[in-house]
Design a protein around this motif. Sequence first.
Motif, PDB file in Angstrom:
ATOM      1  N   ILE A 165       0.854  -1.184   0.000  1.00 11.68           N
ATOM      2  CA  ILE A 165       0.000   0.000   0.000  1.00 11.68           C
ATOM      3  C   ILE A 165       0.890   1.234   0.000  1.00 11.68           C
ATOM      4  O   ILE A 165       1.827   1.332   0.799  1.00 11.68           O
ATOM      5  CB  ILE A 165      -0.922   0.044   1.232  1.00 11.68           C
ATOM      6  N   ASP A 197       0.229  -2.136  -4.771  1.00 12.60           N
ATOM      7  CA  ASP A 197      -1.025  -2.830  -5.069  1.00 12.60           C
ATOM      8  C   ASP A 197      -2.244  -1.955  -4.785  1.00 12.60           C
ATOM      9  O   ASP A 197      -3.298  -2.147  -5.397  1.00 12.60           O
ATOM     10  CB  ASP A 197      -1.126  -4.112  -4.238  1.00 12.60           C
ATOM     11  N   LEU A 198      -2.117  -1.009  -3.866  1.00 16.30           N
ATOM     12  CA  LEU A 198      -3.238  -0.162  -3.458  1.00 16.30           C
ATOM     13  C   LEU A 198      -2.696   1.190  -3.032  1.00 16.30           C
ATOM     14  O   LEU A 198      -1.552   1.284  -2.551  1.00 16.30           O
ATOM     15  CB  LEU A 198      -3.985  -0.811  -2.284  1.00 16.30           C
ATOM     16  N   ARG A 199      -3.532   2.225  -3.203  1.00 12.19           N
ATOM     17  CA  ARG A 199      -3.117   3.579  -2.841  1.00 12.19           C
ATOM     18  C   ARG A 199      -4.182   4.246  -1.972  1.00 12.19           C
ATOM     19  O   ARG A 199      -5.366   4.235  -2.316  1.00 12.19           O
ATOM     20  CB  ARG A 199      -2.912   4.435  -4.114  1.00 12.19           C
ATOM     21  N   TRP A 225      -7.725   4.044  -3.952  1.00  5.34           N
ATOM     22  CA  TRP A 225      -8.891   3.404  -3.359  1.00  5.34           C
ATOM     23  C   TRP A 225      -9.704   4.387  -2.532  1.00  5.34           C
ATOM     24  O   TRP A 225     -10.913   4.467  -2.639  1.00  5.34           O
ATOM     25  CB  TRP A 225      -8.443   2.226  -2.504  1.00  5.34           C
TER      26      TRP A 225
END
Length: 246
Positions: free
Chosen positions: A103, A122-124, A182
Amino acid sequence: MSGEVLLEVADGVAVVTLNAPERRNALTPAMAGELVAALDEADARPEVGAVVVRGVGRSFCAGGDVQTLTDAGRDPAEPGAYADMGAIYDSFLRLGRVQAPTIAAVRGSAVGAGMNLLLAADLRIVARDARLLCGFLKRGMHPGGGHFVLLSRLVGREAAAALALFGEELDGAAAVRLGLAWETHDDDAVEDRAHELAARVARDPELARLAVTSFRTETGPPQLGWEAASQYERPAQMWSMRRSAG
């Protein structure tokens, strides 16, 4: 190690901190090497089930260090300059290959190489007042590091063109709307929320590592592979750097 990248591990979550606030966490080859080393250590610790990347100060990462880019621009094909730029590219690629889910907790600005770094996660989770800017063309440089692949896999072709070619800038709300992040939160809540999500998956590190491997294999970059795209872009970026140093 200069301390420009810090690693802390607790309860299965590794927090990697970019710690060069005096230059807004702009990446030098040495700092990029420290980042790779920190990620290597996180991978070597089987209890790590998630990794959070954050930056100290006013910027998540302001891109590649200006002096490094200037020096490389004098002769981008010179072996030392080529290796220095490669070290910065390697840090994005290494983050994208961390064995645990990742993240990016993004506060402040992210420009150029800083965008590549957050896109590699993979995610922000981003701050409402974040400033996300590709910025390569504005500096007279061709994008590097597989930038078009990283960006378009999240936001699609149209938005990628607006951002990477035409210089549009995003705040947190726009990033969420386009699918680049996200969630968006007030600045002081970004890292807590990223850590909350990381802690959730880190409860079972073995499963987290297995699941994220499948996730990346099944949802990875389209068409031209990321590593191939990084090499494909490199001659054009080297040309633009030499021209700018002109």
